[in-house]
Design an enzyme around this catalytic site. Structure first.
Site, PDB file in Angstrom:
ATOM      1  N   LYS A  89      14.383 -45.417 -18.719  1.00  0.00           N
ATOM      2  CA  LYS A  89      13.318 -44.408 -18.833  1.00  0.00           C
ATOM      3  C   LYS A  89      13.484 -43.610 -20.125  1.00  0.00           C
ATOM      4  CE  LYS A  89      16.093 -41.251 -16.005  1.00  0.00           C
ATOM      5  NZ  LYS A  89      16.374 -40.835 -14.622  1.00  0.00           N
ATOM      6  N   TYR A 101      12.906 -19.543 -42.856  1.00  0.00           N
ATOM      7  CA  TYR A 101      11.822 -18.736 -42.284  1.00  0.00           C
ATOM      8  C   TYR A 101      12.326 -17.447 -41.663  1.00  0.00           C
ATOM      9  CZ  TYR A 101       8.381 -22.538 -42.681  1.00  0.00           C
ATOM     10  OH  TYR A 101       7.520 -23.495 -43.143  1.00  0.00           O
TER      11      TYR A 101
HETATM   12  C1  PLP Z   1      17.750 -41.162 -14.288  1.00  0.00           C
HETATM   13  C2  PLP Z   1      18.120 -41.713 -12.973  1.00  0.00           C
HETATM   14  C3  PLP Z   1      19.260 -42.537 -12.837  1.00  0.00           C
HETATM   15  C4  PLP Z   1      20.249 -42.771 -13.956  1.00  0.00           C
HETATM   16  O1  PLP Z   1      21.173 -41.700 -14.023  1.00  0.00           O
HETATM   17  P1  PLP Z   1      22.410 -41.698 -15.048  1.00  0.00           P
HETATM   18  O2  PLP Z   1      23.167 -40.468 -14.710  1.00  0.00           O
HETATM   19  O3  PLP Z   1      21.802 -41.613 -16.419  1.00  0.00           O
HETATM   20  O4  PLP Z   1      23.159 -42.956 -14.847  1.00  0.00           O
HETATM   21  C5  PLP Z   1      19.472 -43.146 -11.607  1.00  0.00           C
HETATM   22  N1  PLP Z   1      18.638 -42.928 -10.564  1.00  0.00           N
HETATM   23  C6  PLP Z   1      17.558 -42.105 -10.655  1.00  0.00           C
HETATM   24  C7  PLP Z   1      16.704 -41.888  -9.451  1.00  0.00           C
HETATM   25  C8  PLP Z   1      17.279 -41.461 -11.853  1.00  0.00           C
HETATM   26  O5  PLP Z   1      16.226 -40.632 -11.926  1.00  0.00           O
END
Ligand code: PLP
Length: 368
Positions: free
Chosen positions: A38, A264
């Site tokens: 993701k 800035y």
């Molecule tokens: C993002 C996510 C993961 C992965 O988690 P990590 O700590 O990056 O390994 C796994 N399961 C769900 C439901 C997630 O949202």
């Protein structure tokens, strides 16, 4: 490795392979590996990363949203893709691209069955998510009967897996809480399997769950941050290699006289003669304003250069008074040292946030 001549995120596929193999070595041989890609594979590049992991035989992929899954299909990913947080408005596209939804409440279950039957689907793979303590998404254990009744009344969908998510898998002080989540999930999964009359896969562990709770690996694990090189503890970080290095160059060096200001709102005022370097990376590239005013730093020729004044949209200025450097020199923002975790800690955040903030404007380069 060629020296950077502009801002680039260099992604080392060898390091990715190393992390994948290390994490797999922590699993039983028959436990499936779902790679979480993701948010552009945590800021790297979801399509490249997923295709590479597919070539290494990762079993499953997960994204948060449907458009992320569609991008993977267009890039040639053929393995199953779980969509963790689908929105019903996009169900038609989800089905067209053979993406598999996480179903977390009865509203979304009904909506999905309606969409899938309108598309004349049978046994469409879905994943039922249970809340066991994170209190974010998921059915409660009390919903098992009503889900089972809903499912018995249709041939449209079939449950490929039941899953849950640990709330504090990286925090061993919360071990009792996590073990309780695991037990709750076990009981729910058992009851659910009995009610529906067949046995879906079970999964619960993210990266820290993989590392800390082998008893909760079940049929599959869902690994994100570990693939990208972070294990959420010093001990585990030693086994993993950060895959991305954010680099830039010095555009210009300025001599700042005592009493002059930099940037800035004149946020920095000099009380001595100093030297600053201007870099082509700013908050629009992922270096947020919280890194300004001495909180964050970059590394030039092995030396730490703190950010001076406010972070601009496209640039930052850093203090290089005591650093031997010139215009055109390479600058490391994060990579092996400091890591994204180290730099993130300078503003009280975590590797996940810094990595996923690197904007799409930054060119990605892959090295093998
Ligand atoms: C993002 C996510 C993961 C992965 O988690 P990590 O700590 O990056 O390994 C796994 N399961 C769900 C439901 C997630 O949202």
């Amino acid at each position: 490795m060629p020296k950077a001549q502009e801002t680039v995120l260099e992604i080392n596929l060898k390091a990715l392979k190393h992390n994948f193999e290390y994490l797999k070595s922590r699993l039983q041989p028959n436990t499936k590996f779902l790679a979480v890609v993701k948010a552009f594979a945590y800021g790297s590049d979801a399509c490249e990363i997923a295709n590479y992991l597919q070539s290494l035989n990762a079993d499953y992929f997960a994204v948060a949203y449907i458009n992320e899954g569609i991008a993977l299909r267009h890039a040639g990913v053929t393995k199953p893709i779980l969509v963790l947080h689908p929105q019903s408005v996009n169900f038609k596209q989800l089905i067209e691209h053979c993406l598999e939804p996480s179903i977390y409440n009865s509203k979304i279950l009904k909506e999905f069955i309606n969409s899938a039957s309108a598309e004349k689907q049978t046994n469409y793979p879905i994943h039922i998510k249970f809340n066991t303590g994170l209190n974010r998404l998921g059915f409660s254990g009390h919903d098992v009967d009503s889900i089972a009744n809903e499912l018995k009344a249709t041939e449209t969908v079939k449950v490929t897996s039941v899953f849950s998510h640990l709330a504090a898998s990286e925090d061993l002080e919360e071990k009792r809480f996590s073990l309780n989540q695991i037990e709750t999930f076990n009981n729910i999964a058992e009851n659910f399997t009995k009610q529906i009359g067949y046995k879906p896969m079970r999964h619960m562990c993210n990266t820290s769950g993989i590392l800390n709770y082998p008893e909760a690996h079940f049929d599959m694990v869902r690994c994100g941050i570990g693939l990208y090189g972070f294990g959420n503890s010093e001990k585990e970080n030693q086994h993993l290699k950060p895959i991305s290095t954010l680099k830039t160059v010095i555009s210009q060096i300025h001599t700042i006289k005592q009493g002059e200001s930099v940037g800035y709102n004149r946020a920095f005022k000099s009380d001595a003669l100093l030297k600053t370097a201007t870099l082509p990376i700013g908050h629009a590239d992922g270096i947020g304003r919280q890194y300004g005013n001495g909180n964050g730093f970059v590394t030039i020729n092995g030396e730490k250069a703190p950010i001076v004044g406010n972070v601009c949209m496209d640039m930052v200025m850093v203090n290089v008074t005591n650093i031997d450097c010139k215009e055109g020199d390479e600058v490391i923002i994060f990579g092996e040292n400091p890591t994204a975790e180290n730099l993130a800690a300078s503003v009280q955040t975590i590797s996940y946030e810094l990595l996923t903030s690197v904007s799409q404007r930054v060119k990605r380069i892959f090295i093998d």
